[in-house]
Motif scaffolding. Structure first.
Motif: not given
Length: 680
Positions: A399-419
Motif C-alpha cells: 500500500h502507498n498513496d497511489y495504489r494497493h494490492n495483494w500478492n500470493m508468492i509461492p516458492q519451491l526448492g528441491a534436490t534429489y540424488y542417489e549419490t
C-alpha cells in the motif's frame, strides 16, 4: 585439489602379521612406504534446492582481495562493471548470514568491496529463496566465519590504488574479537574515487516530416569521498549491528559538444549523502527469531546546466527517507520435517523535493508513504531416498498513496540424488519488483537542450516468475536450464518524441519480458598448477510492448555469454599465481533496442609473502585492450538512435594486504536491492 599424506600404521602392522603366517621365513618382511592420496574438495554441494559453493577454495589463487571481486567467480554470476548479476535469474539480492535488512545497492557494493575475502566460509546460491529469509526471488547468501575466544584479536589492513583515466585510492581496516560468549566485529574503509566515461550519441529524429540529425559527444567526470563504518556486537544469540556510510565531496560534471552547442552540466552535493542502519536480532532456544532494523537515508544536491557561459537550469533535489522494518519467525522440528511460519512488516516515509530556481517551472514537494506487510508458512524435509526440499507460500499486502494490492508468492526448492556425484535441483519462485522511490515522484532532470529524464508516477511494480532445473555432476560441473517471465516489466528507455524535438528518457511498464536459456559451468584442474573454468550461457530473450509512448515493439533475439578463466601457479606451493580471463557477450536486448557484441581480456598476479604469508600484493588489469564498451541501438517504428560508450572498464588496480593473527572473522550485515537515490 589438495594433497593428504597418510601413514597407514595399522594396515602396515596387519600386513606384516599376515606375511609371517603366509610367506616362508626365508623372505624378510617389507615396510610399506608413505602413501600419498590425492583428494579434491567439492566445489558445489546441493541440499533443499540450494547450491552451496566453496568460494574461498575457488578464489584462493586469484588476484582478489575482497568479497565483491570474489563473487564474480561464482557459478552463473556475471560481474559487469562491478554490478553482480546471476544467469538464469532476472535479478539477484545479496544477504549475509541469512539475516534480512535493507541497504542501497551502491552502499552494499561499497561494503562488500571493503570486506576481506578471508571472512568467507562459503556462499549459498538460492534461485528461489525460502520465505524465512524475507527476500523474494534469487538470493546470494554470503556465509561468514565466526571468531573464537582462542583466536584473540584478528584483523586485516589494506591499501589500494586504481588507475583508470584518473587515479582512485582506498584504505581499510577490519578486525574481530571474541571473549567468552561475546563476539565483536569492526569494518572501516575510506575511498577517494575519481571516475571518467564518455558517450557519443547519434539521433536521427524525424519530426513533422523533417529528419533532424543530432549528434552529441559527452564526457562525464565524477569525484567523491566515501566513508564506511560497520560495527557489530553479539552475545550468544542476541546481535546488534550498525552500518553507516557517508559520501562527501560529491561532484559530477559532464561536458558535451554537439548539434545544439556546448554544454556543461554540474551535479554537486550540497551536503554529504548519508545512510545509517541499526539492526537488532534475537534467536530463542525454542526456534523463535525476532528482529528488526531502522534505516535513514539523506541526499541533497543541486544541478547547474550551462550552454556556453549562459546558465539554463538551476535546480535542487532533496530526499529524506526513514524506514522501519520488523519480522518474526518460528520453526518447529517434527521428525524429518521442519515447519516454519512468520510475519514481516515494513513502513517507509519518503520526503522528497525538487525545486527549480531558474527557470521558474513546476517541481514537487511531497511525502510518499509505503507499507508492506506479509505472512508466510513453509516447510522443509530431507528423506533417506536422497530427496530434500523447501517450500513456502507468502501472502503480501502492498500500500502507498497511489495504489494497493495483494500478492500470493509461492516458492519451491528441491534436490534429489542417489549419490553426491549426481545431483538434480528444481527451483520455482515468484517475486514482485518495485520501482525506485524517486521515479514515483515524477520529477524532471535535464541533460542538455535535447535530452531530458522524466519520472513516472504511474509506474507499476511488476511480477517476475522464474524456474530453474540444475544438474550438478561430481560436485563441480553444473548445467542449469532456466525460464524467466516478467509481467508488466519496467525499464528506462530513450524515446524520440513525435510532438517536439526532445529525446526523453523514462522508465515505463512493458507488456512482458521473457528469457529461456541454458547455462554450463565447467571447471578443470591440471596437476595442481593450472586451473581452468569455462562458462557458457545460451539464451533467447524477448521483450514486448503494445504501448511504448505512441509506438509498439516486439524485440526478440538469441544471446550468448562465454567466459574462460585461467589461474596458473609455477608449483603447487608457489607464493605467486597468475590469472588470465576472457569473456564474450552478444545478443543483449533492452526494450526495443539491442547491444552490439562485447568482449574483454583481464589479467592479474597475486604474490603472498612474509611470515606465514601474512602479506599480499595483488595487481590486476581489467579490459586490457579497452574494447569492452557497449554500443546501444534502437531502430523501429521511425525511432533511430545510437549511443556508443568509451572507457567503461579499462583500469589497473594494485592492492596491498597485511593480515595479523590468522585473520578469518565474520561480518553480520545483510542486504536487499536498493530503491534509494535521487535520480538524474
Amino acid at each position: 585439489m589438495k594433497r593428504i599424506s597418510i601413514i597407514l600404521t595399522l594396515l602396515s602392522a596387519s600386513t606384516y602379521m599376515r606375511a609371517q603366517q603366509e610367506i616362508p621365513d626365508s623372505i624378510g618382511s617389507q615396510n610399506l612406504q608413505e602413501i600419498v592420496v590425492k583428494g579434491e574438495r567439492p566445489q558445489i554441494k546441493g541440499e533443499d534446492g540450494i547450491m552451496v559453493v566453496d568460494l574461498p577454495t575457488i578464489v584462493k589463487d586469484k588476484p582478489v582481495t575482497n568479497i565483491l571481486e570474489a563473487l564474480g567467480y561464482l557459478p552463473g554470476v556475471v560481474s559487469n562493471g562491478g554490478e553482480i548479476g546471476l544467469s538464469g535469474a532476472s535479478s539477484v539480492s545479496i544477504i549475509i548470514n541469512g539475516e534480512p535488512t535493507t541497504m542501497p545497492l551502491q552502499n552494499l557494493y561499497q561494503l562488500l568491496y571493503s570486506t576481506p575475502v578471508e571472512r568467507l566460509k562459503n556462499v549459498e546460491i538460492m534461485y528461489s529463496a525460502p520465505a524465512k529469509y524475507h527476500v523474494n526471488g534469487a538470493v546470494i547468501n554470503i556465509v561468514m566465519r565466526t571468531p573464537r575466544p582462542l583466536d584473540g584479536l584478528m584483523g586485516q589492513a589494506t591499501l589500494g590504488y586504481n588507475q583508470a583515466n584518473y587515479a582512485s585510492y582506498s584504505g581499510g581496516l577490519n578486525a574481530a574479537y571474541a571473549v567468552k560468549d561475546w563476539t565483536f566485529d569492526m569494518n572501516w574503509s575510506l575511498v577517494r574515487k575519481q571516475s571518467y566515461n564518455r558517450q557519443e550519441t547519434y539521433s536521427n529524429h524525424r519530426l513533422d516530416g523533417t529528419l533532424h540529425n543530432i549528434e552529441d559527444d559527452m564526457s562525464q567526470i565524477g569525484k567523491a569521498w566515501t566513508n564506511l563504518v560497520y560495527a557489530a556486537a553479539a552475545y550468544k544469540k542476541l546481535k546488534f549491528s550498525y552500518n553507516g556510510q557517508i559520501t562527501s565531496g560529491i561532484r559530477n560534471m559532464s561536458l558535451a559538444a554537439g548539434t545544439f552547442g556546448d554544454f556543461k552540466n554540474i551535479y554537486e552535493g550540497l551536503s554529504p549523502t548519508s545512510y545509517h542502519n541499526i539492526a537488532l536480532r534475537y534467536e530463542t532456544p525454542f526456534g523463535l527469531t525476532i528482529g528488526g532494523d531502522y534505516t535513514h537515508y539523506y541526499e541533497n544536491r543541486c544541478q547547474n546546466l550551462f550552454r556556453g557561459d549562459v546558465e539554463q537550469i538551476n535546480s535542487e533535489n532533496y530526499q529524506n527517507i526513514t524506514r522501519w522494518h520488523a519480522y518474526l519467525d518460528q520453526e518447529h522440528s517434527i521428525g524429518v520435517w521442519t515447519l516454519g511460519y512468520g510475519v514481516d512488516y515494513q513502513h517507509s516515509d519518503d520526503k522528497s523535493r525538487q525545486t527549480y530556481i531558474f527557470p521558474q517551472q513546476r517541481g514537487f514537494d511531497n511525502t510518499l508513504r509505503e507499507d508492506v506487510a506479509s505472512a508466510y508458512i513453509g516447510g522443509q524435509a530431507s528423506f533417506a531416498c536422497g530427496l530434500s526440499f523447501n517450500a513456502s507460500l507468502k501472502a503480501e499486502y502492498f500500500h502507498n498513496d497511489y495504489r494497493h494490492n495483494w500478492n500470493m508468492i509461492p516458492q519451491l526448492g528441491a534436490t534429489y540424488y542417489e549419490t553426491p556425484k549426481s545431483i538434480f535441483q528444481l527451483n520455482v519462485s515468484t517475486q514482485r519488483v518495485y520501482p525506485s522511490y524517486w521515479e514515483l515522484h515524477g520529477g524532471t532532470s535535464y541533460i542538455n537542450d535535447y535530452s531530458v529524464i522524466l519520472g513516472n508516477p504511474t509506474l507499476q511494480p511488476y511480477m517476475n516468475y522464474s524456474g530453474q532445473l540444475s544438474y550438478i555432476f561430481r560436485q563441480k560441473y553444473a548445467a542449469t536450464l532456466y525460464a524467466l517471465y516478467a509481467d508488466d516489466y519496467f525499464v528506462q528507455l530513450p524515446y524520440q518524441s513525435t510532438s517536439d524535438l526532445h529525446l526523453i528518457f523514462q522508465t515505463l511498464n512493458l507488456d512482458y519480458s521473457r528469457t529461456v536459456g541454458l547455462q554450463l559451468h565447467l571447471p578443470f584442474d591440471v596437476k595442481n598448477v593450472w586451473n581452468v573454468t569455462a562458462t557458457l550461457n545460451v539464451y533467447h530473450a524477448r521483450q514486448k510492448s503494445v504501448k511504448f509512448h505512441d509506438l509498439s515493439f516486439d524485440n526478440k533475439r538469441w544471446g550468448i555469454y562465454a567466459g574462460w578463466d585461467n589461474t596458473i601457479r609455477f608449483t603447487p606451493t608457489s607464493p605467486v599465481s597468475l590469472s588470465v580471463s576472457a569473456s564474450y557477450m552478444a545478443g543483449m536486448i533492452q526494450g526495443g533496442g539491442c547491444m552490439d557484441p562485447l568482449w574483454k581480456i583481464d589479467a592479474g598476479i597475486k604474490w603472498q609473502f612474509g611470515k606465514k604469508r601474512c602479506c599480499e600484493i595483488d595487481l590486476k588489469a581489467t579490459d586490457i585492450f579497452n574494447i569492452c564498451n557497449p554500443t546501444f541501438k534502437i531502430d523501429f517504428s521511425g525511432q533511430d538512435y545510437c549511443m556508443k560508450s568509451h572507457d567503461m572498464n579499462h583500469n589497473i588496480k594494485c592492492t596491498f594486504v597485511w593480515r595479523f593473527n590468522g585473520f578469518k572473522p565474520k561480518n553480520e550485515v545483510n542486504i536487499d536491492t536498493s530503491r534509494f537515490g535521487a535520480g538524474q
